[in-house]
Design a protein around this motif. Structure first.
Motif, PDB file in Angstrom:
ATOM      1  N   LEU A   1     -54.209  17.250  91.589  1.00 27.13           N
ATOM      2  CA  LEU A   1     -53.697  15.877  91.536  1.00 27.13           C
ATOM      3  C   LEU A   1     -52.214  15.850  91.168  1.00 27.13           C
ATOM      4  O   LEU A   1     -51.459  15.034  91.711  1.00 27.13           O
ATOM      5  CB  LEU A   1     -54.509  15.034  90.556  1.00 27.13           C
ATOM      6  CG  LEU A   1     -55.891  14.633  91.039  1.00 27.13           C
ATOM      7  CD1 LEU A   1     -56.675  13.963  89.922  1.00 27.13           C
ATOM      8  CD2 LEU A   1     -55.796  13.708  92.239  1.00 27.13           C
ATOM      9  N   LYS A   2     -51.788  16.715  90.270  1.00 28.46           N
ATOM     10  CA  LYS A   2     -50.362  16.786  89.910  1.00 28.46           C
ATOM     11  C   LYS A   2     -49.528  17.217  91.111  1.00 28.46           C
ATOM     12  O   LYS A   2     -48.456  16.650  91.375  1.00 28.46           O
ATOM     13  CB  LYS A   2     -50.141  17.760  88.745  1.00 28.46           C
ATOM     14  CG  LYS A   2     -50.567  17.209  87.412  1.00 28.46           C
ATOM     15  CD  LYS A   2     -50.351  18.234  86.309  1.00 28.46           C
ATOM     16  CE  LYS A   2     -50.915  17.738  84.996  1.00 28.46           C
ATOM     17  NZ  LYS A   2     -50.809  18.731  83.938  1.00 28.46           N
ATOM     18  N   ARG A   3     -50.025  18.225  91.839  1.00 27.45           N
ATOM     19  CA  ARG A   3     -49.305  18.662  93.038  1.00 27.45           C
ATOM     20  C   ARG A   3     -49.263  17.563  94.090  1.00 27.45           C
ATOM     21  O   ARG A   3     -48.234  17.320  94.718  1.00 27.45           O
ATOM     22  CB  ARG A   3     -49.947  19.918  93.631  1.00 27.45           C
ATOM     23  CG  ARG A   3     -49.440  21.184  92.961  1.00 27.45           C
ATOM     24  CD  ARG A   3     -49.977  22.411  93.638  1.00 27.45           C
ATOM     25  NE  ARG A   3     -51.100  22.828  92.790  1.00 27.45           N
ATOM     26  CZ  ARG A   3     -52.187  23.423  93.203  1.00 27.45           C
ATOM     27  NH1 ARG A   3     -52.344  23.720  94.459  1.00 27.45           N
ATOM     28  NH2 ARG A   3     -53.144  23.748  92.376  1.00 27.45           N
ATOM     29  N   PHE A   4     -50.395  16.881  94.256  1.00 23.29           N
ATOM     30  CA  PHE A   4     -50.462  15.780  95.216  1.00 23.29           C
ATOM     31  C   PHE A   4     -49.491  14.683  94.823  1.00 23.29           C
ATOM     32  O   PHE A   4     -48.776  14.135  95.674  1.00 23.29           O
ATOM     33  CB  PHE A   4     -51.888  15.228  95.302  1.00 23.29           C
ATOM     34  CG  PHE A   4     -52.003  14.031  96.191  1.00 23.29           C
ATOM     35  CD1 PHE A   4     -51.918  14.158  97.566  1.00 23.29           C
ATOM     36  CD2 PHE A   4     -52.179  12.764  95.644  1.00 23.29           C
ATOM     37  CE1 PHE A   4     -52.010  13.056  98.397  1.00 23.29           C
ATOM     38  CE2 PHE A   4     -52.281  11.660  96.461  1.00 23.29           C
ATOM     39  CZ  PHE A   4     -52.190  11.793  97.837  1.00 23.29           C
ATOM     40  N   LYS A   5     -49.432  14.363  93.535  1.00 18.82           N
ATOM     41  CA  LYS A   5     -48.513  13.321  93.074  1.00 18.82           C
ATOM     42  C   LYS A   5     -47.072  13.721  93.383  1.00 18.82           C
ATOM     43  O   LYS A   5     -46.272  12.904  93.859  1.00 18.82           O
ATOM     44  CB  LYS A   5     -48.680  13.091  91.575  1.00 18.82           C
ATOM     45  CG  LYS A   5     -47.720  12.037  91.028  1.00 18.82           C
ATOM     46  CD  LYS A   5     -47.816  11.917  89.523  1.00 18.82           C
ATOM     47  CE  LYS A   5     -46.750  10.961  89.027  1.00 18.82           C
ATOM     48  NZ  LYS A   5     -46.624  10.965  87.587  1.00 18.82           N
ATOM     49  N   GLY A   6     -46.744  14.977  93.110  1.00 19.52           N
ATOM     50  CA  GLY A   6     -45.380  15.443  93.380  1.00 19.52           C
ATOM     51  C   GLY A   6     -45.035  15.341  94.862  1.00 19.52           C
ATOM     52  O   GLY A   6     -43.963  14.854  95.224  1.00 19.52           O
ATOM     53  N   LEU A   7     -45.974  15.802  95.720  1.00 22.07           N
ATOM     54  CA  LEU A   7     -45.739  15.719  97.164  1.00 22.07           C
ATOM     55  C   LEU A   7     -45.665  14.260  97.632  1.00 22.07           C
ATOM     56  O   LEU A   7     -44.827  13.901  98.468  1.00 22.07           O
ATOM     57  CB  LEU A   7     -46.842  16.456  97.925  1.00 22.07           C
ATOM     58  CG  LEU A   7     -46.866  17.974  97.774  1.00 22.07           C
ATOM     59  CD1 LEU A   7     -48.117  18.547  98.432  1.00 22.07           C
ATOM     60  CD2 LEU A   7     -45.617  18.588  98.376  1.00 22.07           C
ATOM     61  N   LEU A   8     -46.532  13.433  97.093  1.00 22.03           N
ATOM     62  CA  LEU A   8     -46.532  12.019  97.454  1.00 22.03           C
ATOM     63  C   LEU A   8     -45.212  11.364  97.050  1.00 22.03           C
ATOM     64  O   LEU A   8     -44.641  10.586  97.828  1.00 22.03           O
ATOM     65  CB  LEU A   8     -47.713  11.305  96.782  1.00 22.03           C
ATOM     66  CG  LEU A   8     -47.898   9.830  97.116  1.00 22.03           C
ATOM     67  CD1 LEU A   8     -48.178   9.663  98.609  1.00 22.03           C
ATOM     68  CD2 LEU A   8     -49.013   9.247  96.281  1.00 22.03           C
TER      69      LEU A   8
END
Length: 136
Positions: free
Chosen positions: A104-111
């Protein structure tokens, strides 16, 4: 706390031993002679021991044993394995949750990166509201 468990354990061991002895008396029972008296004495002893065991009930009211422990015992497993298995399950679940959080942290960063490309002004306003650094 440990003292009352030790006392109960000793009482249970005594009861188990007398139960074993009662089994021997019954298997060798001789109706003639002293057989009936010996059997009656052993039964009375066991009743007394059960009363002694019953006296431990108020001391152990606050002890709660999970039902799964009894399943382990019924399956012939050591009840101490229950604690080990619970810890292993907790560690496994912890690893799963940690993996989800990392994803989720990686997804948030990419988002955030992609949204900044598409909506730069809105993302700047969002970061200002969140108090984040523009570089985050």
């Amino acid at each position: 706390m440990a003292d009352k468990f030790e006392s109960l354990e000793q009482q249970l061991e005594l009861f188990i031993e007398n139960t074993r002895q009662l089994g021997i008396i019954v298997s060798d029972f001789q109706p003639l002679g002293q057989g009936q008296n010996v059997l009656n004495q052993k039964i009375n002893t066991m009743v007394s021991e059960m009363q002694e065991i019953e006296k431990f009930r108020p001391l152990l009211q606050d002890v709660h044993v999970p039902l799964e422990v009894f399943n382990y015992i019924d399956e012939g497993k050591n009840p101490n394995l229950y604690t080990k298995d619970c810890l292993e399950k907790a560690l496994e679940k912890n690893e799963q949750v940690k993996g989800k959080m990392d994803n989720l942290k990686r997804f948030k960063g990419l988002l955030m990166v992609e949204l900044t490309k598409v909506f730069p002004n809105e993302m700047n306003m969002y970061r200002a509201l969140k108090g984040e650094d523009r570089l985050k």
